[in-house]
Every structure is written in structure tokens, then in C-alpha cells.
Enzyme design. Structure first.
Site, PDB file in Angstrom:
ATOM      1  N   GLU A 164       0.811  -1.223   0.000  1.00 24.25           N
ATOM      2  CA  GLU A 164       0.000   0.000   0.000  1.00 24.25           C
ATOM      3  C   GLU A 164       0.838   1.264   0.000  1.00 24.25           C
ATOM      4  OE1 GLU A 164      -0.565  -2.538   2.115  1.00 24.25           O
ATOM      5  OE2 GLU A 164      -2.561  -3.271   1.576  1.00 24.25           O
ATOM      6  N   HIS A 195      -9.737  -4.405  11.722  1.00 22.56           N
ATOM      7  CA  HIS A 195     -10.472  -4.289  10.454  1.00 22.56           C
ATOM      8  C   HIS A 195     -11.789  -3.532  10.601  1.00 22.56           C
ATOM      9  CE1 HIS A 195      -7.694  -7.418   9.115  1.00 22.56           C
ATOM     10  NE2 HIS A 195      -8.130  -7.276   7.899  1.00 22.56           N
TER      11      HIS A 195
HETATM   12  C1  LIG Z   1      -1.922  -4.144   4.820  1.00 23.51           C
HETATM   13  C2  LIG Z   1      -2.979  -5.068   4.358  1.00 23.51           C
HETATM   14  N1  LIG Z   1      -3.356  -5.052   3.073  1.00 23.51           N
HETATM   15  C3  LIG Z   1      -4.316  -5.884   2.627  1.00 23.51           C
HETATM   16  C4  LIG Z   1      -4.925  -6.755   3.480  1.00 23.51           C
HETATM   17  C5  LIG Z   1      -6.011  -7.686   2.965  1.00 23.51           C
HETATM   18  N2  LIG Z   1      -5.480  -9.025   2.836  1.00 23.51           N
HETATM   19  C6  LIG Z   1      -5.608  -9.905   3.844  1.00 23.51           C
HETATM   20  S1  LIG Z   1      -4.835 -11.316   3.515  1.00 23.51           S
HETATM   21  C7  LIG Z   1      -4.291 -10.811   2.025  1.00 23.51           C
HETATM   22  C8  LIG Z   1      -3.466 -11.726   1.190  1.00 23.51           C
HETATM   23  C9  LIG Z   1      -2.188 -12.103   1.841  1.00 23.51           C
HETATM   24  O1  LIG Z   1      -1.571 -13.145   1.180  1.00 23.51           O
HETATM   25  P1  LIG Z   1      -0.285 -13.897   1.724  1.00 23.51           P
HETATM   26  O2  LIG Z   1       0.644 -12.923   2.359  1.00 23.51           O
HETATM   27  O3  LIG Z   1       0.252 -14.696   0.613  1.00 23.51           O
HETATM   28  O4  LIG Z   1      -0.820 -14.820   2.892  1.00 23.51           O
HETATM   29  P2  LIG Z   1      -1.856 -16.036   2.817  1.00 23.51           P
HETATM   30  O5  LIG Z   1      -3.213 -15.436   2.980  1.00 23.51           O
HETATM   31  O6  LIG Z   1      -1.660 -16.735   1.540  1.00 23.51           O
HETATM   32  O7  LIG Z   1      -1.550 -16.885   4.004  1.00 23.51           O
HETATM   33  C10 LIG Z   1      -4.744  -9.519   1.784  1.00 23.51           C
HETATM   34  C11 LIG Z   1      -4.484  -8.763   0.557  1.00 23.51           C
HETATM   35  C12 LIG Z   1      -4.520  -6.723   4.828  1.00 23.51           C
HETATM   36  N3  LIG Z   1      -5.092  -7.524   5.746  1.00 23.51           N
HETATM   37  N4  LIG Z   1      -3.545  -5.897   5.240  1.00 23.51           N
END
Ligand SMILES: Cc1ncc(C[n+]2csc(CCOP(=O)(O)OP(=O)(O)O)c2C)c(N)n1
Ligand SMILES: [Mg+2]
Lengths: 460, 333
Positions: free
Chosen positions: A194, A263
Site C-alpha cells: 500500500e 479491520h
Molecule cells: C496491509 C494489508 N493489506 C491488505 C490486506 C487484505 N489481505 C488480507 S490477507 C491478504 C493476502 C495475503 O496473502 P499472503 O501474504 O500470501 O498470505 P496467505 O493469505 O496466503 O496466508 C490480503 C491482501 C490486509 N489484511 N492488510
């Protein structure tokens, strides 16, 4: 023992859905993980998997059925040795919903404060809309998408960037269809960075483009807040007026349902403090559309605060070639003479519901939707208070340094002699958002609190 | 120091004892059954909000916990149920937090994404993608400062690996030689975005090179390979050489969260991993083939685990909601 398969809740706010398709039939054996059915919600079609192994004894809800409530038995699974005939008596459809299901069903509406409630159909007269204009029922989600699509059609420099905005069609499906229409050059999926992409988009705005940055939710904009405030908002001033930053930062803001402290929070008052930013926070679909179009055309950076729980709500939107709403003009949703209720965003839901209830008890409330928090339409508020002599404010954010506090100060300066009672500011409670269903309910501002406050200022 | 890929793919089966394998089997199965139950309770409306299941990734936490010592710390993202079970937190307390009840680890106030246990050195449950990485680095800073020999496991996803704060952490950790293991759980997707669509390089373990942090890619579906890599990493940290990166190649079987329609990958892709790489099946086969374990022995374990999970579910339904005054507590010390 035969077990019922219940209509699942597939999202935090889902209360009912369409049983689109069965992928199994009676007599089929299934393993844990096999897809049983496809279920449609307002956001998406989801596959529903078996949790346990067994045989599909009976299908209770036919495919194509709409409005199936969460936790309604939709099928019965039997184990080895049982026959489908045995279950007819054991589980007549919906006769006894599984006992453990009863409690959550009762709780569901509270967890999702606005879902499935009809919106008061009053749409106050809109000076921008010529009389006789056709109205079309549109969800807030569609209205936002339409605004972006219209502006992208008319200006090639407008593009959308953010996490999951393109291929996934938006985490909350707001950008549905935009990739198809405008292609990957203008609808861009970003990595989860972000701070980086907000800064990059700000630079692109300096470079002659008009970015729309979607934050998956505004909670994640905190990663990027330096660029929103220190770069986007201040550069025009710091450059002696040479540089402008035409950019929109948009996404859902405020409490969602049961997602806990990190959130669920309302940033309205945070951004409203910043000189150099404009801040819009629509309630209705018409305002979402009209204000977003204005935001995209703006030469200044705009923080555009949406609300996840309102995305699925339908409102009348005027069918017009170009429906843009100027910033800094409140909308009077309902005229009244006894008390002024000032709100914005999802707070309007509580304000309008309360006004309905108050009317039944003979209290006439005037309900004002600020629509933009920077600039704020003080005149509309002050004129109303001069008429009603009483005011309450309603918002979801925290009480300290709230928008309501600021409005109250303005009223005191400009209409002190007109006040017949102290102004009451209703806000979310001064706590991080708890997860537990019962505590979350307490943390949020409620319609009942608005009614109570209106009675207090009218001494009823 | 150079990054490298883990040596041979499937390693060291022969010198892993039957007892050890049974322990892995039990722990991985506990996580899987627990998560399946969570999914079920979510569908019934007993769990609300977001709920991110760990199914498919069990070998990562179980293997690394086998390499950890008492006193080591760990923290992760919102996909945290598996980490909590693997470090010995009580399934009842975890499940009751999922349902938002008084008996939960955060007394119902945190939810699925926000749980902690000081006793088990579990530092959360973090909802903001990437935020746990500098926090984990700070835990390691404290360990080094206090000279207590502890190591911190900071888990994060392939998507989180793109956050700037990860690289700010790498720099400080290497500069100050902090005993932190960065465990990248590369399950190939960040929500609906595949690694190729988000990362300029397919090999995340190499991203520490510029900071002089050694990294290796590990088959995260092979619990023994994970454990061995964990031993190399902890040894490196404990000997004062600073941070270490482990990129675990793994896979999540379920949607990102409960409300993910998962249109970004095919059923076949998921099915193929389940059939060919499943970590639990792998250990199960080893046990049945060379280790004198019978189907019945394993069935007994299955039954035992089912009972533990059912107890946890029962507890999570019967534990009361928090008292209303709890709204106002725990905001300040
Ligand atoms: C700073 C931030 N941006 C976006 C999100 C929304 N979000 C939650 S999980 C996620 C994907 C994360 O993927 P990864 O790091 O690969 O972890 P996984 O869910 O595969 O375990 C996103 C975009 C968030 N929680 N925090
Ligand atoms: Mg991932």
C-alpha cells in the site's frame, strides 16, 4: 446417524442466498472436500464443500431456489447402512432446525447491522436532478462502478489501481467488469504494497494521470497514510501552487461485521482534519455515484470513504448522462421542526430509522446528510438548527475529536442563542472494536440511542 | 552469504523414528480436523467475520515447532490457527476465541485473527499484512538484548513478502545480527493473486541476499525437510550469526477466507496437490510402509483427534459470551 446439511453462511454478512446448482444427487457418496452445490450471494457464486463423508440421502431444497436462509437444512446425509427412507421422519425439512443453529440465526441480523433491511424510500429533492427524471434502483456497489466506468470512458488518463481490483473484480466486487471493458493497462492489480502503490499513484498524478487508488479497506490505507497526507494533500501548497494532485483514494471504511479491532474503524474524522484533502462519505447509491464522479474530475486529492455494509443496499439513482454532485452541499433527507439530526455515511441509516420512529411519537426530526466532510456544509446545519433549536449528531467513529464535536462547535459559534438544549454527539464507543457478537453490538451506535437522544433534547 | 535451495527433495526418512513420525501425524491431523470443524462452525454462523483456514500447510508449523526450543517465540498473520495448535495452545481456547466466547484466548475480544498466548510465547495473530515482520524482528531484538538465547519465528505469506516493512526489517535484523527466522509460507497465492502476478522474482528466499541474509527454499509439504531446515536456521541464529530466511513451498487447499469463490485457480490444480503432495498422506504412507504401523493404529489416532476437536467445538459453543462490562476493560494497563 442422518445429519442435516445446512445452508452455509459464506461471508460475514450473508443472511440468505440462492441455491444455484446441485453438483450431487440423491444416492451419491461424497468425501470431505467434494463440492456439493453452488451457492450465489450478492457478491459471488461460491462452491460449497462437504465437511464429512457420507451419502446424500435426500435433497431438501431444489436447485434454483432463491432466498434460502442461512442454516436452513438443504439436504440430509446418511451413513453406511442407513437408507433414505429412514430419514423421512427423522428430519422432515425444516421441522426442527439443528438446535445449535438457532442461536446464531437469531444473532445474524445484529452482526450485520444493515443487511436486508429496507431503506426508507424517501429521497429528498435533489436540485441537480430535473423533475421527471427516470429513477433506477441501483446498489451502492453498482453505482460506484458506474461512476468509475463513465469517467474512464470520458477521460483516458483515469485509471484504477489496487489489490484484487482487476482479475478478481474487486475484493468486494466494486470493480466488476472494469477489466473487461478497459483492459489491464487501466485496471491494475498491485502487489500488497500500500505504501508503495499509494506513493506511485501520487507520482503518476503529478505526472499527468488521474489515478483512482482502491484500498481493499481503509484499514490498510494506514500503511499508506504518509503519502495521502504528507505528499498528496500538501504538495500543491508546498510548490506554491505549481503542482496539483488529481487523485482519488477510495475503498470501504468503518465497521464491517465481526472482523475485530484491526479491520473495523471509521477514519472520517482523521482525514477530515487535513487541509489539502477533500473527503466524501456517501450514504445512498445516488450520492455514491454523483460524488465519485466529482471526485475523479477534481484537481485535488480526494479521500472517498465507502462502507462495506452499504455496498449491497439499493437506492434510486437518477438516469442521467452526467450526474455529478458538487462537494460541500449537504442533503436534507427529511424535513422536520423539532430536532435536527446530522449524520453521514452509515450513520444515516440510524438517523433515518430513528426519524421514522420519532415521527410515530409525534417528534418531527429534520435529517441532514453531510455527504462531504471537507468541505462541510455548515450553512445547511446552522439554518436547520435555527429552525428546530435542537441538534444531535450521529457517526460511527470514536467520540474524541469527532465530526460531531466539530459541528457542535460551529453551532455554538453561529447559533448559540437558538439552542434550547445542549447538542448531543452520538458516536461509536471509546474502545477498539471487539470481536464477540454481544460486545460488538454494544460498541456501535444504534438507532435506539438516536431515539433516546432526540427525546432528551426535546425533553420528552 | 548466498541463498540456496534445499538439498535433495525428500530427505532423511530413514533416520526419523516411528515415534517422531507418529507425533507429526498426530499434530498435523489435529490442525486439519480442527480447521475442518472451524469451517463447519462458520457455515453454521457460530464463527463470524473472516476465518482463514490453514488446511494444506500443516507440515510447515509442525516441522518448525519440532526444531524449536522452549522459550522460542513465534508470530504470524491472521492465518494463525495452525501455529497456535502446533505450539501447544489448547484447542478449546482457540476454538472458543473463534466463536467469540469468554473461554477464548482473548476472552472473545480478538477473534480468529487476533489471538495471543504469553505462556506459549505466541505473539499473535496479526490482521495487517506484513505487520508481524518488524514485530517479530523486535522480539528478536529483545532476546538479543536480554541475551537469553531465544529465537523468533516470524511467519508471513508470499503476498506479505511484498510489503516494504519486510525489507526494512531485513536490513535491521542483518545489521544488528538479530536471532530471527523469517518463515515465508509461500502457498502460491495472496488472496486471488498468484505469486507470478505480484512478484518480480519467483524465488522469495533470495530476497535477503542484498542484506546478506542466507535463505533457502524448502519443500513445505515434507515435514521432515521442514524440520531439518528449521534446525539449520535455529543453529545459525543461536550461534549469533543473525537472521535466516526459509521459504516454505506449500499450498492452501481452501479459499483465502470463507467467502472466497476461488475462481483464480482450477479445481484440478487443488486436487493435484492434494493427491500428490499432501503432507499428512506422506507421513501416513511412511508409517504404513516401513515403520510397522497398522491401519488400526492410525485409525485409533484419528479417533482420538476427532474427540479432541469435538470437545473443543462443544466447549466453544457452551462457553458463555463475554460479560458486557468486558467492552470497557483491557484498553489500558
Ligand atoms: C496491509 C494489508 N493489506 C491488505 C490486506 C487484505 N489481505 C488480507 S490477507 C491478504 C493476502 C495475503 O496473502 P499472503 O501474504 O500470501 O498470505 P496467505 O493469505 O496466503 O496466508 C490480503 C491482501 C490486509 N489484511 N492488510
Ligand atoms: Mg499466500
Amino acid at each position: 446417524m442422518a445429519t442435516e446439511v445446512l445452508m452455509p453462511a459464506l461471508s460475514p454478512t450473508m443472511e440468505e442466498g440462492t441455491l444455484a446448482k446441485w453438483l450431487v444427487k440423491e444416492g451419491d457418496e461424497v468425501q470431505s472436500g467434494d463440492i456439493l452445490a453452488e451457492i450465489e450471494t450478492d457478491k459471488a457464486t461460491m462452491e460449497f464443500e462437504a465437511v464429512d463423508e457420507g451419502t446424500i440421502g435426500k435433497i431438501l431444497i431444489a436447485e434454483g431456489t432463491e432466498g434460502v436462509k442461512v442454516n436452513t437444512p438443504i439436504a440430509v446425509m446418511i451413513e453406511d447402512g442407513e437408507s433414505a427412507d429412514d430419514i423421512a421422519a427423522a428430519s422432515a425439512p425444516a421441522a426442527t432446525p439443528a438446535p445449535e443453529a438457532a442461536a446464531p440465526v437469531a444473532e445474524a441480523p445484529a452482526a450485520a447491522p444493515v443487511a436486508a433491511q429496507p431503506i426508507t424510500p424517501v429521497v429528498a429533492a435533489d436540485p441537480e436532478v430535473p423533475e421527471g427524471t427516470e429513477m433506477r434502483s441501483t446498489t451502492v456497489r453498482e453505482a460506484l462502478r458506474d461512476a468509475m466506468a463513465e469517467e474512464m470512458r470520458s477521460d483516458d488518463t483515469v485509471f484504477l489501481m489496487g489489490e484484487e481490483v482487476a482479475e478478481y473484480q474487486g475484493a468486494y466486487k466494486v470493480s466488476q467488469g472494469l477489466l473487461d471493458e478497459f483492459g489491464a493497462k487501466r485496471v491494475i492489480d498491485t502487489p500488497i504494497t500500500e505504501h508503495g502503490f499509494a506513493g506511485l499513484a501520487t507520482g503518476a498524478a503529478f505526472g499527468g494521470l488521474k489515478p483512482i487508488v482502491e484500498f481493499m479497506t481503509f484499514n490498510f490505507a494506514m500503511q499508506a497514510i504518509d503519502h495521502i497526507i504528507n505528499t498528496a494533500a500538501k504538495t500543491r501548497y508546498m510548490s506554491g501552487g505549481q503542482m496539483s494532485c488529481p487523485i482519488v483514494f477510495r475503498g470501504p471504511n468503518g465497521a464491517a461485521a465481526r472482523v475485530g479491532a484491526q479491520h473495523s474503524q471509521d477514519y472520517a474524522a482523521w482525514y477530515a482534519q487535513i487541509p489539502g484533502l477533500y473527503v466524501a462519505m456517501p450514504y445512498s447509491a445516488a450520492d455514491a455515484k454523483g460524488l465519485l464522479k466529482t471526485a475523479i474530475r477534481e484537481e485535488n486529492p480526494v479521500v472517498f470513504l465507502e462502507n462495506e455494509l452499504l455496498y449491497g443496499q439499493s437506492f434510486d439513482v437518477p438516469v442521467m448522462d452526467d450526474y455529478a454532485i458538487p462537494f460541500g452541499k449537504a442533503r436534507i433527507w427529511r424535513e422536520g421542526s423539532d430536532v435536527t439530526i446530522v449524520s453521514f455515511g452509515i450513520g444515516m441509516k440510524y438517523a433515518l430509522e430513528a426519524a421514522d420512529e420519532l415521527a410515530k411519537e409525534g417528534i418531527s426530526a429534520e435529517v441532514i446528510d453531510l455527504r462531504t466532510l471537507r468541505p462541510i456544509d455548515y450553512d445547511t446545519v446552522v439554518n436547520s438548527v435555527m429552525k428546530t433549536n435542537r441538534c444531535i449528531t450521529v457517526e460511527e467513529g470514536w467520540p474524541v475529536a469527532s465530526i460531531g464535536n466539530h459541528i457542535t462547535a460551529q453551532i455554538m459559534e453561529r447559533a448559540f442563542d437558538y439552542l434550547d438544549a445542549p447538542v448531543i454527539n452520538l458516536t461509536g464507543k471509546d474502545v477498539p472494536m471487539p470481536y464477540a457478537a454481544n460486545l460488538e453490538k454494544l460498541a456501535l451506535v444504534t438507532t435506539a440511542e438516536v431515539i433516546q437522544a432526540a427525546k432528551a433534547v426535546t425533553y420528552r | 552469504m548466498a541463498a540456496r535451495k534445499s538439498a535433495p527433495k525428500k530427505t532423511a526418512k530413514s533416520n526419523t523414528s516411528k515415534e517422531e513420525l507418529l507425533e507429526y501425524y498426530r499434530e498435523m491431523l489435529l490442525i486439519r480436523r480442527f480447521e475442518e470443524k472451524s469451517g463447519q462452525l462458520y457455515g453454521m454462523g457460530l464463527i463470524g467475520g473472516f476465518c482463514h483456514l490453514y488446511i494444506g500447510q500443516e507440515a510447515v508449523v509442525v516441522g518448525l515447532e519440532a526444531a524449536a526450543k522452549e522459550g522460542d517465540k513465534r508470530l504470524t498473520s491472521y492465518r494463525d490457527h495452525g501455529h497456535m495448535l502446533a505450539c501447544g495452545m489448547d484447542p478449546k481456547g482457540v476454538m472458543a476465541e473463534l466463536t467469540g466466547r469468554e473461554g477464548g484466548y482473548s476472552r472473545g475480544k480478538g477473534g480468529s485473527m487476533h489471538m495471543f498466548s504469553k505462556e506459549k510465547h505466541f505473539y499473535g495473530g496479526h490482521g495487517i499484512v506484513g505487520a508481524q515482520v518488524p514485530i517479530g524482528t523486535g522480539l528478536a531484538f529483545a532476546d538479543k538484548y536480554l541475551d537469553n538465547g531465544g529465537v523468533t519465528f516470524a511467519y508471513f505469506g508470499d503476498g506479505a513478502a511484498n510489503q516494504g516493512q519486510v525489507y526494512e526489517s531485513f536490513n535491521m535484523a542483518s545489521l544488528w545480527e538479530l536471532p530471527v527466522i523469517y518463515v515465508i509460507e509461500n502457498n502460491q497465492y495472496a488472496m486471488g493473486t498468484s505469486l507470478q502476478r505480484a512478484s518480480s522474482t519467483p524465488d522469495i528466499y533470495t530476497r535477503g541476499e542484498a542484506f546478506g541474509i542466507p535463505g533457502e527454499a524448502v519443500d513445505g509439504m515434507d515435514v521432515m525437510a521442514v524440520k531439518e531446515a528449521g534446525e539449520r536456521a535455529t543453529e545459525h541464529c543461536r550461534s549469533g550469526k543473525g537472521p535466516y530466511i526459509l521459504e516454505m513451498k506449500t499450498y492452501r487447499y481452501r479459499g483465502h477466507s470463507m467467502s472466497d469463490p476461488a475462481k483464480y485457480r482450477t479445481r484440478e490444480e487443488v486436487q493435484k496437490v492434494r493427491e500428490e503432495r499432501d503432507a499428512i498422506e506422506h507421513v501416513r504412507e511412511l508409517l504404513l510402509q516401513g515403520k510397522h504401523t497398522s491401519e488400526d493404529d492410525l485409525k485409533a489416532i484419528d479417533k482420538e483427534i476427532k474427540a479432541v476437536v469435538n470437545d473443543a467445538a462443544e466447549f466453544s459453543k457452551t462457553s458463555p459470551e463475554p460479560a458486557l462490562e468486558e467492552l470497557w476493560t483491557d484498553i489500558y494497563a
